[in-house]
Motif scaffolding. Sequence first.
Motif, mmCIF file in Angstrom:
data_model
loop_
_atom_site.group_PDB
_atom_site.id
_atom_site.type_symbol
_atom_site.label_atom_id
_atom_site.label_comp_id
_atom_site.label_asym_id
_atom_site.label_seq_id
_atom_site.Cartn_x
_atom_site.Cartn_y
_atom_site.Cartn_z
ATOM 1 N N ILE A 4 0.868 -1.184 0.000
ATOM 2 C CA ILE A 4 0.000 0.000 0.000
ATOM 3 C C ILE A 4 0.897 1.223 0.000
ATOM 4 C CG2 ILE A 4 -1.685 1.342 1.319
ATOM 5 C CD1 ILE A 4 -2.897 -1.228 2.298
ATOM 6 N N ARG A 5 0.722 2.049 -1.006
ATOM 7 C CA ARG A 5 1.542 3.237 -1.163
ATOM 8 C C ARG A 5 0.746 4.478 -0.731
ATOM 9 N NH1 ARG A 5 5.954 2.164 -4.570
ATOM 10 N NH2 ARG A 5 5.893 0.056 -5.448
ATOM 11 N N THR A 6 1.402 5.354 -0.022
ATOM 12 C CA THR A 6 0.790 6.623 0.386
ATOM 13 C C THR A 6 1.293 7.700 -0.561
ATOM 14 O OG1 THR A 6 0.749 5.900 2.706
ATOM 15 C CG2 THR A 6 0.464 8.252 2.284
ATOM 16 N N TRP A 7 0.335 8.260 -1.351
ATOM 17 C CA TRP A 7 0.694 9.229 -2.381
ATOM 18 C C TRP A 7 0.012 10.570 -2.125
ATOM 19 C CZ3 TRP A 7 0.139 6.355 -7.756
ATOM 20 C CH2 TRP A 7 1.187 5.442 -7.900
ATOM 21 N N GLN A 8 0.684 11.615 -2.558
ATOM 22 C CA GLN A 8 0.022 12.908 -2.675
ATOM 23 C C GLN A 8 -0.840 12.850 -3.944
ATOM 24 O OE1 GLN A 8 3.282 15.694 -2.821
ATOM 25 N NE2 GLN A 8 3.367 15.913 -0.585
ATOM 26 N N LEU A 9 -2.139 12.981 -3.796
ATOM 27 C CA LEU A 9 -3.032 12.838 -4.951
ATOM 28 C C LEU A 9 -3.177 14.141 -5.743
ATOM 29 C CD1 LEU A 9 -5.827 10.644 -3.345
ATOM 30 C CD2 LEU A 9 -3.810 9.913 -4.619
ATOM 31 N N LYS A 88 5.975 -2.989 -11.087
ATOM 32 C CA LYS A 88 7.335 -3.079 -11.600
ATOM 33 C C LYS A 88 7.856 -1.711 -12.048
ATOM 34 C CE LYS A 88 6.462 -7.781 -13.297
ATOM 35 N NZ LYS A 88 6.366 -8.640 -14.497
ATOM 36 N N GLN A 89 6.961 -0.780 -12.348
ATOM 37 C CA GLN A 89 7.352 0.540 -12.818
ATOM 38 C C GLN A 89 7.639 1.514 -11.662
ATOM 39 O OE1 GLN A 89 7.724 1.021 -16.100
ATOM 40 N NE2 GLN A 89 7.015 -1.075 -16.505
ATOM 41 N N PHE A 90 7.322 1.100 -10.423
ATOM 42 C CA PHE A 90 7.483 1.988 -9.273
ATOM 43 C C PHE A 90 8.313 1.312 -8.194
ATOM 44 C CE2 PHE A 90 3.767 3.455 -11.455
ATOM 45 C CZ PHE A 90 3.788 4.828 -11.320
ATOM 46 N N SER A 91 9.350 2.008 -7.756
ATOM 47 C CA SER A 91 10.167 1.491 -6.664
ATOM 48 C C SER A 91 9.615 2.017 -5.339
ATOM 49 C CB SER A 91 11.626 1.936 -6.836
ATOM 50 O OG SER A 91 11.737 3.336 -6.613
ATOM 51 N N ASP A 92 10.233 1.600 -4.257
ATOM 52 C CA ASP A 92 9.780 2.057 -2.953
ATOM 53 C C ASP A 92 10.268 3.461 -2.630
ATOM 54 O OD1 ASP A 92 8.635 -0.368 -2.756
ATOM 55 O OD2 ASP A 92 9.993 -1.195 -1.240
ATOM 56 N N LYS A 93 11.157 3.997 -3.446
ATOM 57 C CA LYS A 93 11.728 5.302 -3.128
ATOM 58 C C LYS A 93 11.462 6.360 -4.203
ATOM 59 C CE LYS A 93 15.531 3.327 -0.444
ATOM 60 N NZ LYS A 93 17.005 3.246 -0.267
ATOM 61 N N ASP A 94 10.667 6.012 -5.219
ATOM 62 C CA ASP A 94 10.487 6.959 -6.310
ATOM 63 C C ASP A 94 9.030 6.927 -6.770
ATOM 64 O OD1 ASP A 94 11.036 8.827 -8.165
ATOM 65 O OD2 ASP A 94 12.385 7.601 -9.381
ATOM 66 N N ASP A 95 8.665 7.922 -7.577
ATOM 67 C CA ASP A 95 7.305 7.997 -8.098
ATOM 68 C C ASP A 95 7.216 7.411 -9.506
ATOM 69 O OD1 ASP A 95 8.707 9.833 -9.466
ATOM 70 O OD2 ASP A 95 7.372 11.539 -9.102
ATOM 71 N N GLY A 96 8.102 6.533 -9.849
ATOM 72 C CA GLY A 96 8.100 5.877 -11.154
ATOM 73 C C GLY A 96 9.474 5.979 -11.796
ATOM 74 N N ASP A 97 10.000 4.848 -12.272
ATOM 75 C CA ASP A 97 11.334 4.878 -12.892
ATOM 76 C C ASP A 97 11.365 4.021 -14.144
ATOM 77 O OD1 ASP A 97 12.900 2.618 -10.467
ATOM 78 O OD2 ASP A 97 11.116 2.402 -11.702
ATOM 79 N N GLY A 98 10.188 3.698 -14.674
ATOM 80 C CA GLY A 98 10.154 2.896 -15.892
ATOM 81 C C GLY A 98 9.466 3.662 -17.002
ATOM 82 N N CYS A 99 8.552 2.990 -17.700
ATOM 83 C CA CYS A 99 7.821 3.628 -18.800
ATOM 84 C C CYS A 99 6.799 4.632 -18.303
ATOM 85 C CB CYS A 99 7.102 2.557 -19.622
ATOM 86 S SG CYS A 99 8.224 1.398 -20.422
ATOM 87 N N TYR A 100 6.402 4.479 -17.075
ATOM 88 C CA TYR A 100 5.389 5.362 -16.504
ATOM 89 C C TYR A 100 5.968 6.132 -15.330
ATOM 90 C CZ TYR A 100 2.308 2.465 -19.309
ATOM 91 O OH TYR A 100 1.730 1.796 -20.357
ATOM 92 N N GLU A 135 4.302 13.581 -4.739
ATOM 93 C CA GLU A 135 5.303 12.636 -4.263
ATOM 94 C C GLU A 135 4.680 11.386 -3.637
ATOM 95 O OE1 GLU A 135 7.685 14.758 -1.493
ATOM 96 O OE2 GLU A 135 8.662 16.009 -3.016
ATOM 97 N N GLN A 136 5.488 10.338 -3.651
ATOM 98 C CA GLN A 136 5.168 9.138 -2.883
ATOM 99 C C GLN A 136 5.746 9.331 -1.489
ATOM 100 O OE1 GLN A 136 5.301 4.799 -4.301
ATOM 101 N NE2 GLN A 136 7.378 5.133 -3.499
ATOM 102 N N LEU A 137 4.901 9.266 -0.470
ATOM 103 C CA LEU A 137 5.342 9.557 0.887
ATOM 104 C C LEU A 137 5.783 8.311 1.650
ATOM 105 C CD1 LEU A 137 2.535 12.100 1.902
ATOM 106 C CD2 LEU A 137 4.798 12.579 0.914
ATOM 107 N N MET A 138 5.117 7.192 1.370
ATOM 108 C CA MET A 138 5.433 6.004 2.157
ATOM 109 C C MET A 138 4.961 4.763 1.409
ATOM 110 S SD MET A 138 4.348 5.171 6.119
ATOM 111 C CE MET A 138 2.609 5.065 5.733
#
Length: 324
Positions: A4-9, A88-100, A135-138
Amino acid sequence: MKKIRTWQLCRTGTFGQDGAKITEKDLKDIVETFTPTRPISIGHDSAKGDNFPKFGDVLAIDGIYDDAKHKGEKVLVGMVMLHPELEKQFSDKDDGDGCYKGWSVTIPKRASDGKRYLHSLAICGATPPKIPGLEQLMVKSCYSDGDTVEVFDFSDAIDYQEEIPMTDEEKKKMEALELENKKLKEDAEKAAAKKDGEDKKEKFSDSKEYADMQKKIEDLEASRKEAVVKGVCDKFADIPAGLKDSVQKVAGVLASTTESFEFSDKDGNKSNKTALDLFSDVLSGLIAAPKKEEVTSRQVNTDEFNDKKDGDKETDWGKVAAKL
């Protein structure tokens, strides 16, 4: 392992080439109207067709917070869960590092009340999101495949038929509440109108127009009394001059009241007379009494009249006035 990712919407401010503006009220509307879960799509266009698959869910709204990186602005935070392929497009420390990379919300206004609601969340690809810097917060790894997760919504969201159809029982309760609210509103409007009427009445009584009206009424009443008293005094021209002033004063007092009394004559005929009418009748009787040729002791009070046949002694009008 699912996450479960906590995002700024989204956040307040003015964004994009068209200058779209998001206010704090818009964020509060989204919190209030949120109904879990809201779909996640790849791009905004795919969210417009029901034949496109969803790639996750917005599970809940976490709240509205001060935006640490944009002074004076507010940010809406929510919890999302992505499809395993999209993970797979989102790591735990970033808001996306692949195609999206990045995301953007669709928050239209409801036709029923004009409040914004979260329709869907789109993952962005070649076109960057209109609101930059979200940003992705958590990230929290909270359960594995096969586990059951219950999402509780504490935002007191408003259900409406376009999004989540209500049951027949819920519809009846809603109708009852609407009728009760309508009655309360009508009662409040009646009370306010009554108060406004009382306030206007009080204000009018203090106005010059009201004072002028009262003066006219008093003048008319005084003229009426004067005419009535004059009519009585003119009717009895035979009254001694010394008694005319007393008769005028008594008539003036009696003319102040318009209350009438019912009387019956010896034949049973009924008539209504005022106190002034009775006074006039009494005067008529008193004036006519000395002119009769013969009056017996049973008909006349000898303390008031002298009924000697020689006519040497006249009526004592002073005693008559005293009796009245």
